[in-house]
Design a protein around this motif. Structure first.
Motif, PDB file in Angstrom:
ATOM      1  N   LYS A 256       0.848  -1.187   0.000  1.00 48.27           N
ATOM      2  CA  LYS A 256       0.000   0.000   0.000  1.00 48.27           C
ATOM      3  C   LYS A 256       0.884   1.237   0.000  1.00 48.27           C
ATOM      4  O   LYS A 256       1.762   1.376   0.851  1.00 48.27           O
ATOM      5  CB  LYS A 256      -0.896   0.020   1.248  1.00 48.27           C
ATOM      6  CG  LYS A 256      -1.781   1.258   1.338  1.00 48.27           C
ATOM      7  CD  LYS A 256      -2.628   1.254   2.608  1.00 48.27           C
ATOM      8  CE  LYS A 256      -3.485   2.515   2.687  1.00 48.27           C
ATOM      9  NZ  LYS A 256      -4.296   2.552   3.933  1.00 48.27           N
ATOM     10  N   GLU A 257       0.663   2.111  -0.954  1.00 49.10           N
ATOM     11  CA  GLU A 257       1.474   3.324  -1.040  1.00 49.10           C
ATOM     12  C   GLU A 257       1.018   4.322   0.027  1.00 49.10           C
ATOM     13  O   GLU A 257      -0.164   4.652   0.104  1.00 49.10           O
ATOM     14  CB  GLU A 257       1.376   3.956  -2.431  1.00 49.10           C
ATOM     15  CG  GLU A 257       2.355   5.104  -2.610  1.00 49.10           C
ATOM     16  CD  GLU A 257       2.382   5.660  -4.024  1.00 49.10           C
ATOM     17  OE1 GLU A 257       3.481   5.939  -4.538  1.00 49.10           O
ATOM     18  OE2 GLU A 257       1.292   5.831  -4.607  1.00 49.10           O
ATOM     19  N   ILE A 258       1.975   4.786   0.835  1.00 51.91           N
ATOM     20  CA  ILE A 258       1.672   5.755   1.895  1.00 51.91           C
ATOM     21  C   ILE A 258       2.136   7.151   1.496  1.00 51.91           C
ATOM     22  O   ILE A 258       1.374   8.113   1.577  1.00 51.91           O
ATOM     23  CB  ILE A 258       2.341   5.342   3.222  1.00 51.91           C
ATOM     24  CG1 ILE A 258       1.936   3.914   3.621  1.00 51.91           C
ATOM     25  CG2 ILE A 258       1.959   6.330   4.324  1.00 51.91           C
ATOM     26  CD1 ILE A 258       0.473   3.712   3.878  1.00 51.91           C
ATOM     27  N   LEU A 259       3.400   7.258   1.080  1.00 51.32           N
ATOM     28  CA  LEU A 259       3.913   8.543   0.602  1.00 51.32           C
ATOM     29  C   LEU A 259       3.832   8.567  -0.916  1.00 51.32           C
ATOM     30  O   LEU A 259       4.278   7.636  -1.589  1.00 51.32           O
ATOM     31  CB  LEU A 259       5.358   8.760   1.060  1.00 51.32           C
ATOM     32  CG  LEU A 259       5.605   8.775   2.570  1.00 51.32           C
ATOM     33  CD1 LEU A 259       7.053   9.176   2.858  1.00 51.32           C
ATOM     34  CD2 LEU A 259       4.643   9.697   3.298  1.00 51.32           C
ATOM     35  N   LYS A 260       3.282   9.657  -1.446  1.00 53.53           N
ATOM     36  CA  LYS A 260       2.937   9.703  -2.868  1.00 53.53           C
ATOM     37  C   LYS A 260       3.624  10.859  -3.593  1.00 53.53           C
ATOM     38  O   LYS A 260       3.008  11.550  -4.393  1.00 53.53           O
ATOM     39  CB  LYS A 260       1.414   9.792  -3.011  1.00 53.53           C
ATOM     40  CG  LYS A 260       0.691   8.644  -2.303  1.00 53.53           C
ATOM     41  CD  LYS A 260      -0.802   8.816  -2.300  1.00 53.53           C
ATOM     42  CE  LYS A 260      -1.484   7.673  -1.543  1.00 53.53           C
ATOM     43  NZ  LYS A 260      -2.953   7.834  -1.493  1.00 53.53           N
ATOM     44  N   GLY A 261       4.909  11.039  -3.265  1.00 58.12           N
ATOM     45  CA  GLY A 261       5.667  12.082  -3.945  1.00 58.12           C
ATOM     46  C   GLY A 261       5.897  13.292  -3.057  1.00 58.12           C
ATOM     47  O   GLY A 261       5.337  14.361  -3.291  1.00 58.12           O
ATOM     48  N   VAL A 262       6.728  13.115  -2.035  1.00 55.47           N
ATOM     49  CA  VAL A 262       6.998  14.189  -1.073  1.00 55.47           C
ATOM     50  C   VAL A 262       8.322  14.867  -1.442  1.00 55.47           C
ATOM     51  O   VAL A 262       9.342  14.193  -1.625  1.00 55.47           O
ATOM     52  CB  VAL A 262       7.087  13.639   0.365  1.00 55.47           C
ATOM     53  CG1 VAL A 262       7.463  14.747   1.342  1.00 55.47           C
ATOM     54  CG2 VAL A 262       5.769  13.009   0.755  1.00 55.47           C
ATOM     55  N   THR A 263       8.279  16.181  -1.526  1.00 55.52           N
ATOM     56  CA  THR A 263       9.473  16.962  -1.831  1.00 55.52           C
ATOM     57  C   THR A 263       9.593  18.112  -0.844  1.00 55.52           C
ATOM     58  O   THR A 263       8.653  18.906  -0.710  1.00 55.52           O
ATOM     59  CB  THR A 263       9.415  17.523  -3.271  1.00 55.52           C
ATOM     60  OG1 THR A 263       9.405  16.439  -4.203  1.00 55.52           O
ATOM     61  CG2 THR A 263      10.618  18.410  -3.556  1.00 55.52           C
ATOM     62  N   LEU A 264      10.701  18.160  -0.127  1.00 53.48           N
ATOM     63  CA  LEU A 264      10.990  19.310   0.740  1.00 53.48           C
ATOM     64  C   LEU A 264      12.474  19.342   1.051  1.00 53.48           C
ATOM     65  O   LEU A 264      13.162  18.324   1.004  1.00 53.48           O
ATOM     66  CB  LEU A 264      10.152  19.291   2.024  1.00 53.48           C
ATOM     67  CG  LEU A 264      10.358  18.186   3.052  1.00 53.48           C
ATOM     68  CD1 LEU A 264      11.397  18.622   4.092  1.00 53.48           C
ATOM     69  CD2 LEU A 264       9.044  17.873   3.765  1.00 53.48           C
TER      70      LEU A 264
END
Length: 253
Positions: free
Chosen positions: A20-28
């Motif tokens: 199950k995908e939890i993080l879907k493209g986090v950028t910081l």
């Protein structure tokens, strides 16, 4: 000066029904001297982000990158990440029966620095640090987190933060379960760390109350595994007044 750069990070976790995908493209990007606050509802992926950076084996990175000063964090083992300067204060610190706080701290410091601290000065440093977080020197003889109150666990983690002195501190709901006095003490410890000017902080929280003591440079609204919005400290005030409703509705629309 250090930089933690997270780019298009995707993370999945195994379930009975498959990944199950939890993080879907986090950028910081967190620069030295900055405090970034991540706020969001339960289940939005905030803790997943913290544990993925630290290297928890439960979480599989399926895309993106995490670098610290240009070095690939995701290619490192958990202990290598700690030695590189990544620190995680867990939401629920685990008990370690039979291992004293004193031994734990000295072993951790030795592992990170590659050499044992001089015992005489180390004991003074530990006692001074415990005093700053309102813990008695005898606290160092207790087993790690065994029988600790919620406030003692979180103040102990701030003592770890000060003594281990990482490049970047990831604090996962450090304010959870704290009374007003413990919240103030923990916040003062985080501020002492960030005020050095060459350290970064990623502060994960549900509530704005800790942000009355710690002023973030950037506030990120985290919903459904993504950053839905970001802004300055005023964004936290807006969330306090309005909640996350408009962001959760947009995420599921």
């Amino acid at each position: 000066m250090s930089t933690l750069e997270i780019t298009d990070l995707h993370v999945s976790v195994a379930t009975e029904d498959g990944p199950k995908e939890i993080l879907k493209g986090v950028t910081l990007t967190i620069e030295s001297g900055q405090v970034h606050a991540i706020m969001g509802p339960n289940g939005s992926g905030k803790s997943t982000l913290a544990y993925s950076i630290a290297g928890h084996p439960k979480y599989e990175v399926t895309g993106g990158s995490v670098t610290l000063d240009g070095e690939d964090v995701l290619a490192m083992t958990v202990d290598e990440r700690a030695r590189a300067g990544v620190f995680l204060a867990m939401q629920y610190p685990v008990e370690v029966p039979g291992v004293s706080v004193a031994n734990f701290l000295r072993t951790a410091k030795t592992a990170i620095d590659g050499e044992a601290p001089k015992l005489r000065t180390w004991v003074k440093d530990v006692n001074a640090t415990l005093e700053r977080v309102d813990l008695d020197p005898t606290f160092s003889q207790r087993s790690v987190n065994e029988g600790f109150s919620g406030g003692e666990k979180k103040r102990h983690e701030i003592a770890q933060l000060e003594l281990l002195d990482p490049k970047v501190a990831i604090l996962d709901e450090t304010d959870s379960g704290l009374d007003i006095d413990a919240l103030r003490i923990v916040s003062e410890g985080v501020n002492r760390f960030s005020d050095k000017g060459d350290r970064g902080v990623l502060l994960i929280t549900h509530y704005t109350r800790i942000l009355r003591y710690i002023t973030p440079d950037v506030v990120h609204v985290f919903v459904n595994g993504r950053i839905a919005e970001q802004g300055g400290p005023e964004l936290a005030d807006q969330l306090e007044a309005e909640g996350y409703d408009k962001y959760t509705k947009a995420a599921t629309a």
